[in-house]
Scaffold this motif. Structure first.
Motif, PDB file in Angstrom:
ATOM      1  N   GLU A 168      39.944  46.703  30.561  1.00  9.95           N
ATOM      2  CA  GLU A 168      38.705  46.020  30.957  1.00  9.95           C
ATOM      3  C   GLU A 168      37.700  46.969  31.626  1.00  9.95           C
ATOM      4  O   GLU A 168      36.516  46.940  31.277  1.00  9.95           O
ATOM      5  CB  GLU A 168      39.037  44.808  31.844  1.00  9.95           C
ATOM      6  CG  GLU A 168      39.623  43.677  31.010  1.00  9.95           C
ATOM      7  CD  GLU A 168      40.379  42.625  31.800  1.00  9.95           C
ATOM      8  OE1 GLU A 168      40.116  42.469  33.004  1.00  9.95           O
ATOM      9  OE2 GLU A 168      41.242  41.954  31.210  1.00  9.95           O
TER      10      GLU A 168
ATOM     11  N   TYR B 247      37.585  32.822  32.865  1.00 11.72           N
ATOM     12  CA  TYR B 247      36.707  32.633  31.704  1.00 11.72           C
ATOM     13  C   TYR B 247      37.083  33.629  30.605  1.00 11.72           C
ATOM     14  O   TYR B 247      37.517  34.739  30.896  1.00 11.72           O
ATOM     15  CB  TYR B 247      35.237  32.860  32.075  1.00 11.72           C
ATOM     16  CG  TYR B 247      34.690  31.800  32.992  1.00 11.72           C
ATOM     17  CD1 TYR B 247      34.138  30.630  32.482  1.00 11.72           C
ATOM     18  CD2 TYR B 247      34.743  31.956  34.377  1.00 11.72           C
ATOM     19  CE1 TYR B 247      33.638  29.648  33.329  1.00 11.72           C
ATOM     20  CE2 TYR B 247      34.252  30.975  35.225  1.00 11.72           C
ATOM     21  CZ  TYR B 247      33.699  29.818  34.695  1.00 11.72           C
ATOM     22  OH  TYR B 247      33.224  28.847  35.532  1.00 11.72           O
TER      23      TYR B 247
ATOM     24  N   PHE C 218      32.493  37.950  39.457  1.00 11.56           N
ATOM     25  CA  PHE C 218      32.546  38.078  40.913  1.00 11.56           C
ATOM     26  C   PHE C 218      31.410  38.976  41.432  1.00 11.56           C
ATOM     27  O   PHE C 218      30.977  38.864  42.572  1.00 11.56           O
ATOM     28  CB  PHE C 218      33.944  38.608  41.297  1.00 11.56           C
ATOM     29  CG  PHE C 218      34.250  38.671  42.763  1.00 11.56           C
ATOM     30  CD1 PHE C 218      33.575  37.883  43.688  1.00 11.56           C
ATOM     31  CD2 PHE C 218      35.266  39.519  43.231  1.00 11.56           C
ATOM     32  CE1 PHE C 218      33.875  37.949  45.045  1.00 11.56           C
ATOM     33  CE2 PHE C 218      35.575  39.595  44.583  1.00 11.56           C
ATOM     34  CZ  PHE C 218      34.863  38.813  45.484  1.00 11.56           C
TER      35      PHE C 218
ATOM     36  N   LYS D  53      46.565  33.559  33.060  1.00 10.07           N
ATOM     37  CA  LYS D  53      46.643  35.009  32.802  1.00 10.07           C
ATOM     38  C   LYS D  53      47.443  35.712  33.902  1.00 10.07           C
ATOM     39  O   LYS D  53      48.230  36.620  33.614  1.00 10.07           O
ATOM     40  CB  LYS D  53      45.229  35.584  32.707  1.00 10.07           C
ATOM     41  CG  LYS D  53      45.189  37.077  32.438  1.00 10.07           C
ATOM     42  CD  LYS D  53      43.742  37.516  32.264  1.00 10.07           C
ATOM     43  CE  LYS D  53      43.582  39.015  32.283  1.00 10.07           C
ATOM     44  NZ  LYS D  53      42.174  39.417  32.231  1.00 10.07           N
TER      45      LYS D  53
ATOM     46  N   ALA E  77      34.511  43.287  38.481  1.00  9.49           N
ATOM     47  CA  ALA E  77      35.068  42.344  39.459  1.00  9.49           C
ATOM     48  C   ALA E  77      35.145  40.973  38.808  1.00  9.49           C
ATOM     49  O   ALA E  77      34.129  40.312  38.609  1.00  9.49           O
ATOM     50  CB  ALA E  77      34.171  42.310  40.702  1.00  9.49           C
ATOM     51  N   GLY E  78      36.357  40.565  38.427  1.00 10.60           N
ATOM     52  CA  GLY E  78      36.528  39.315  37.686  1.00 10.60           C
ATOM     53  C   GLY E  78      37.137  38.223  38.539  1.00 10.60           C
ATOM     54  O   GLY E  78      37.100  38.269  39.776  1.00 10.60           O
ATOM     55  N   GLY E  79      37.714  37.240  37.851  1.00 10.76           N
ATOM     56  CA  GLY E  79      38.342  36.133  38.548  1.00 10.76           C
ATOM     57  C   GLY E  79      39.735  36.496  39.038  1.00 10.76           C
ATOM     58  O   GLY E  79      40.129  36.126  40.141  1.00 10.76           O
ATOM     59  N   GLY E  80      40.470  37.231  38.210  1.00  9.88           N
ATOM     60  CA  GLY E  80      41.842  37.587  38.582  1.00  9.88           C
ATOM     61  C   GLY E  80      41.945  38.985  39.154  1.00  9.88           C
ATOM     62  O   GLY E  80      42.475  39.193  40.236  1.00  9.88           O
ATOM     63  N   THR E  81      41.384  39.939  38.420  1.00  9.72           N
ATOM     64  CA  THR E  81      41.539  41.331  38.843  1.00  9.72           C
ATOM     65  C   THR E  81      40.193  42.008  39.063  1.00  9.72           C
ATOM     66  O   THR E  81      39.173  41.588  38.522  1.00  9.72           O
ATOM     67  CB  THR E  81      42.320  42.147  37.789  1.00  9.72           C
ATOM     68  OG1 THR E  81      41.653  42.025  36.534  1.00  9.72           O
ATOM     69  CG2 THR E  81      43.749  41.667  37.650  1.00  9.72           C
TER      70      THR E  81
ATOM     71  N   GLY F  76      40.161  36.107  29.992  1.00  9.71           N
ATOM     72  CA  GLY F  76      40.085  36.287  31.443  1.00  9.71           C
ATOM     73  C   GLY F  76      40.882  35.245  32.203  1.00  9.71           C
ATOM     74  O   GLY F  76      41.292  34.226  31.644  1.00  9.71           O
ATOM     75  N   THR F  77      41.068  35.499  33.482  1.00 14.72           N
ATOM     76  CA  THR F  77      41.814  34.577  34.341  1.00 14.72           C
ATOM     77  C   THR F  77      41.072  33.244  34.469  1.00 14.72           C
ATOM     78  O   THR F  77      41.697  32.177  34.480  1.00 14.72           O
ATOM     79  CB  THR F  77      41.961  35.204  35.745  1.00 14.72           C
ATOM     80  OG1 THR F  77      42.472  36.516  35.585  1.00 14.72           O
ATOM     81  CG2 THR F  77      42.891  34.401  36.621  1.00 14.72           C
TER      82      THR F  77
ATOM     83  N   ALA G  63      38.014  36.813  42.224  1.00 13.50           N
ATOM     84  CA  ALA G  63      37.451  35.658  42.941  1.00 13.50           C
ATOM     85  C   ALA G  63      38.397  34.460  43.042  1.00 13.50           C
ATOM     86  O   ALA G  63      38.222  33.618  43.922  1.00 13.50           O
ATOM     87  CB  ALA G  63      36.147  35.241  42.272  1.00 13.50           C
ATOM     88  N   THR G  64      39.393  34.360  42.167  1.00 11.21           N
ATOM     89  CA  THR G  64      40.321  33.207  42.285  1.00 11.21           C
ATOM     90  C   THR G  64      41.151  33.316  43.559  1.00 11.21           C
ATOM     91  O   THR G  64      41.672  32.312  44.032  1.00 11.21           O
ATOM     92  CB  THR G  64      41.295  33.107  41.097  1.00 11.21           C
ATOM     93  OG1 THR G  64      41.928  34.351  40.931  1.00 11.21           O
ATOM     94  CG2 THR G  64      40.629  32.685  39.830  1.00 11.21           C
TER      95      THR G  64
ATOM     96  N   GLY H  84      31.085  41.881  35.941  1.00  7.92           N
ATOM     97  CA  GLY H  84      32.053  40.778  36.026  1.00  7.92           C
ATOM     98  C   GLY H  84      31.468  39.625  36.821  1.00  7.92           C
ATOM     99  O   GLY H  84      30.472  39.779  37.541  1.00  7.92           O
TER     100      GLY H  84
ATOM    101  N   LYS I 238      30.964  28.796  47.279  1.00  7.17           N
ATOM    102  CA  LYS I 238      31.399  30.194  47.099  1.00  7.17           C
ATOM    103  C   LYS I 238      30.287  31.017  46.432  1.00  7.17           C
ATOM    104  O   LYS I 238      29.968  32.124  46.872  1.00  7.17           O
ATOM    105  CB  LYS I 238      32.673  30.205  46.233  1.00  7.17           C
ATOM    106  CG  LYS I 238      33.249  31.576  45.984  1.00  7.17           C
ATOM    107  CD  LYS I 238      34.543  31.495  45.199  1.00  7.17           C
ATOM    108  CE  LYS I 238      34.300  31.339  43.716  1.00  7.17           C
ATOM    109  NZ  LYS I 238      35.511  31.473  42.904  1.00  7.17           N
ATOM    110  N   HIS I 239      29.715  30.470  45.386  1.00  5.88           N
ATOM    111  CA  HIS I 239      28.666  31.198  44.653  1.00  5.88           C
ATOM    112  C   HIS I 239      27.433  31.463  45.524  1.00  5.88           C
ATOM    113  O   HIS I 239      26.820  32.505  45.422  1.00  5.88           O
ATOM    114  CB  HIS I 239      28.239  30.410  43.413  1.00  5.88           C
ATOM    115  CG  HIS I 239      29.247  30.507  42.310  1.00  5.88           C
ATOM    116  ND1 HIS I 239      28.956  30.263  40.997  1.00  5.88           N
ATOM    117  CD2 HIS I 239      30.565  30.827  42.329  1.00  5.88           C
ATOM    118  CE1 HIS I 239      30.039  30.427  40.270  1.00  5.88           C
ATOM    119  NE2 HIS I 239      31.029  30.759  41.050  1.00  5.88           N
TER     120      HIS I 239
END
Ligand SMILES: Nc1ncnc2c1ncn2[C@@H]1O[C@H](COP(=O)(O)OP(=O)(O)OP(=O)(O)O)[C@@H](O)[C@H]1O
Ligand SMILES: [Mg+2]
Length: 646
Positions: free
Chosen positions: A218, A33, A419, A97, A249-253, A30-31, A286-287, A417, A340-341
């Motif tokens: 994914e 993790y 996010f 990534k 919903a991940g860190g990058g995409t 992942g972007t 989320a990034t 994910g 953010k969290h």
């Protein structure tokens, strides 16, 4: 993109899939993790989600996923310099990534080049850095190299985890099938880089019985997990014909896929599903909130302080085109991550972040800078979340439209994910769902959904097993000419065209690289557009000559041109044709008759030096599958072609 062949009709449980002894490992790089899950198939048992193990024993910490971070800086404390275990003051390669997908503009490339020169110059002078082994090694690394180095650590930890939980004999004796996940939208070059990095790390020295590597997207993997979990937990809930959207919903995409329940077996509660519409995705994970946070800092702190924050004085050798996080930025991101969290969208919220020493030393109430801290309000946070949340909602709306266009109704949106843990994203999604009477849900352990779902896919539970990919065994290219550059080419190997342009001749353009991924049933296809020039008089005098009334038309050599195709199994290949080794590398010439080029693909020009001359445009296509097919066409008409073994 074609809809995925996701849910196969009949396999309702693991029995059929478990018929052969093997080890299925899923890698979800992942972007932010990375997760790894695996399962041992003994051939006797019935497997399900509960049997899937997740690697949690990473260096220094036990977590379900490990940070996708790597550092080439030396570690005085002796840290391993990846994942959780990175020393203070290290230059950290983060979000690499996303760089696998990046297409850089000329200006960006020039910027990187300047940084490289700057960094290399610093290396020469900084004796202290050399003595301390603090050479900025990242400058010489491509994103793919960084991913490979990082995955090397992941593969090693995975191997150790498998050995300690299942014993040495398992990876040594039982076939290993590796399933690798990728975002919904992933370019061919990003896929090639991913494959090369994975294949280098998960090698046969580590996994002697590695039998296959295959890919799954994914959202598809996520869907497998979500549905299986829903099926196991709440059998009666999903009804026949219900449609739902799965969001990873991940860190990058953020990646999405939709499905319909085709039938429900009333005795077992198992259901069959079919994909609806297309898998979609976007780079809005989320990034991008973290990136907006950096924009916010830049705007509030002003240019001077921002520069101080990003650079570390003479120690900083530039990022070399990578996302590099220095210690100060790392501290700021760490504080922001917690904010953010926590963010739920409440308007009254106001938080402060402590700035590093020397930054924000002069109070500026208007900018929220007081006593070395910076204030973040709910409005600021909403602004930072805006692009990611809005684009996620737009993607969901797109999936819903796809479903509704096929006259079906959406019942559920399943969020997964990292996010998806965001309360703000969840609330916005619930609001969005309410307006259309769609239920929004989040799974409990949705953070590892992709890795676990990829294992299910690898097992063939509820779906076809993914087909193995393979690496291209040779480089394939064509002999061509390129614009002459005095620092790169020999003057003796140049020619001037009728327009007065100087070309370096006899160069090779490599179109497919050794190690590029070849997908089953989907040839890797690369095209190359080029043109030939010829005096108009040569063309007209050569045009009808050589016609043989019995054997047919044989063009005279004046109106033919050859495409020279080159294949090489060497690891490093030359760019000059003169360096091709006859007998080692393969050379094949394809003759093209220019009189066969359709009129609309030719043009006639005139100038003082050359008089009247013509240009002929053609396309060279190289398709690699279980063989190599080379084809030369012009305006859709085939001029020449041949097949070669891989
Ligand atoms: N409560 C939360 N609020 C907002 N973001 C969160 C929350 N919890 C986790 N995240 C973010 O989720 C991301 C991690 O999610 P995940 O592990 O699914 O991403 P990834 O797999 O690294 O990325 P990708 O799949 O897009 O390459 C991080 O950017 C993290 O900051
Ligand atoms: Mg992910």
């Amino acid at each position: 993109m074609l809809p995925p062949a996701l849910i196969a009709p009949t396999v309702a449980n693991g029995q059929q899939a478990a018929s052969e002894a093997r080890l299925v490992i899923a890698l979800d790089y992942g972007t932010t993790y990375t997760g790894v899950a695996y399962v041992q198939v003994t051939g006797r048992d019935t497997l399900d989600l509960d049997n899937v193990r997740v690697v949690t024993r990473w260096a220094k910490e036990e977590t379900l996923k490990v940070p996708s971070r790597y550092s080439y800086s030396p570690s005085p404390k002796g840290c391993t310099q990846w994942g959780h275990d990175i020393d203070d003051n290290s230059r950290i390669m983060a979000w690499t990534k996303l760089e696998l997908e990046q297409t850089k503009t000329r200006t960006q490339e020039l910027g990187i080049l300047c940084e490289l020169f700057y960094g290399v110059a610093l290396m020469d002078f900084s004796e202290e850095a050399i003595i301390n082994n603090d050479i900025p090694r990242h400058l010489a690394k491509e994103a793919e190299d960084i991913v490979r180095d990082y995955l090397d650590e992941i593969a090693e930890t995975t191997s150790e985890d498998i050995i300690s939980s299942l014993g040495h004999h398992v990876p040594d004796r039982i076939p290993v099938d590796l399933i690798v996940t990728h975002p919904a939208k992933w370019s061919d070059s990003a896929m090639n880089s991913t494959y090369r990095a994975v294949a280098a790390a998960f090698n046969t020295a580590r996994f002697p019985k590695l039998r296959s590597i295959s890919f799954v997207s994914e959202p598809e993997a996520c869907a497998h997990f979500t549905l299986r979990a829903a099926q196991n937990k709440d059998r009666g809930r999903l009804k026949r014909n219900d449609c739902f959207v799965v969001v990873d919903a991940g860190g990058g995409t953020v990646d999405l896929a939709s499905f319909q329940v085709i039938s429900v077996d009333s005795s077992t509660g198992q259901f069959r599903l079919a994909p609806v519409g297309y898998i979609t995705g976007d780079k809005c994970g989320a990034t991008f909130i973290d990136k907006s946070f950096e924009d916010f800092l830049e705007q509030r702190l002003g240019k001077e302080d921002w520069k101080k924050l990003k650079k570390e004085g003479s120690r900083d050798a530039g990022a070399g085109g990578h996302t590099l996080m220095n210690d100060k930025m790392r501290q700021l991101h760490k504080q922001f991550e917690a904010i953010k969290h926590e963010f739920k969208g409440d308007s009254a919220l106001a938080k402060t972040i402590t700035l590093p020493t020397g930054i924000g030393t002069i109070d500026n109430e208007e900018m929220g800078i007081v006593n070395g801290t910076i204030r973040i309000t709910a409005d600021d946070l909403k602004q930072m979340f805006k692009a990611s949340v809005d684009r996620t909602l737009i993607l969901v709306a797109g999936q819903i439209t796809q479903i509704e266009l096929s006259k079906k109704r959406v019942r559920n949106i399943f969020l997964s994910g990292g996010f998806a843990s965001s309360e703000y994203l969840y609330r916005r999604m619930v609001q969005f769902g309410q307006t259309r009477h769609i239920n929004v849900e989040r799974g409990g352990d949705c953070w590892t959904a992709v890795a676990k779902g990829a294992v299910l896919k690898g097992l063939g539970i509820c779906s076809e097993k993914p087909l193995p990919v393979k690496g291209c065994p040779r480089h394939y290219g064509v002999k061509t000419r390129t614009h002459f550059a005095p620092y790169q080419h020999k003057l003796s190997e140049t020619e001037m065209d009728p327009e007065g342009v100087q070309w370096a001749t006899d160069q090779i353009r490599w179109l497919v690289q050794k190690g590029d991924v070849i997908h089953p049933g989907k040839p890797t296809q690369v095209t190359y557009e080029c043109h030939w020039s010829m005096k108009a008089s040569t063309y007209s005098s050569g045009k009808g000559r050589g016609r043989d009334p019995i054997t047919g038309y044989t063009p005279s050599t004046e109106v033919t041109r050859d495409v020279v195709f080159v294949a090489s199994a060497r690891d490093e290949v030359p760019t000059r044709y003169a360096e091709i080794e006859k007998g080692v590398d393969q050379v094949v010439s394809l003759r093209c008759d220019l009189t066969e080029v359709p009129d609309h693909m030719t043009a006639t020009y005139q100038n003082k030096q050359s008089g009247k001359y013509m240009k002929f445009w053609v396309t060279v296509t190289v398709s690699v599958s279980d063989k190599v097919r080379i084809k030369i066409t012009s305006g859709g008409k085939e001029l020449a072609s041949t097949d070669l073994p891989l």
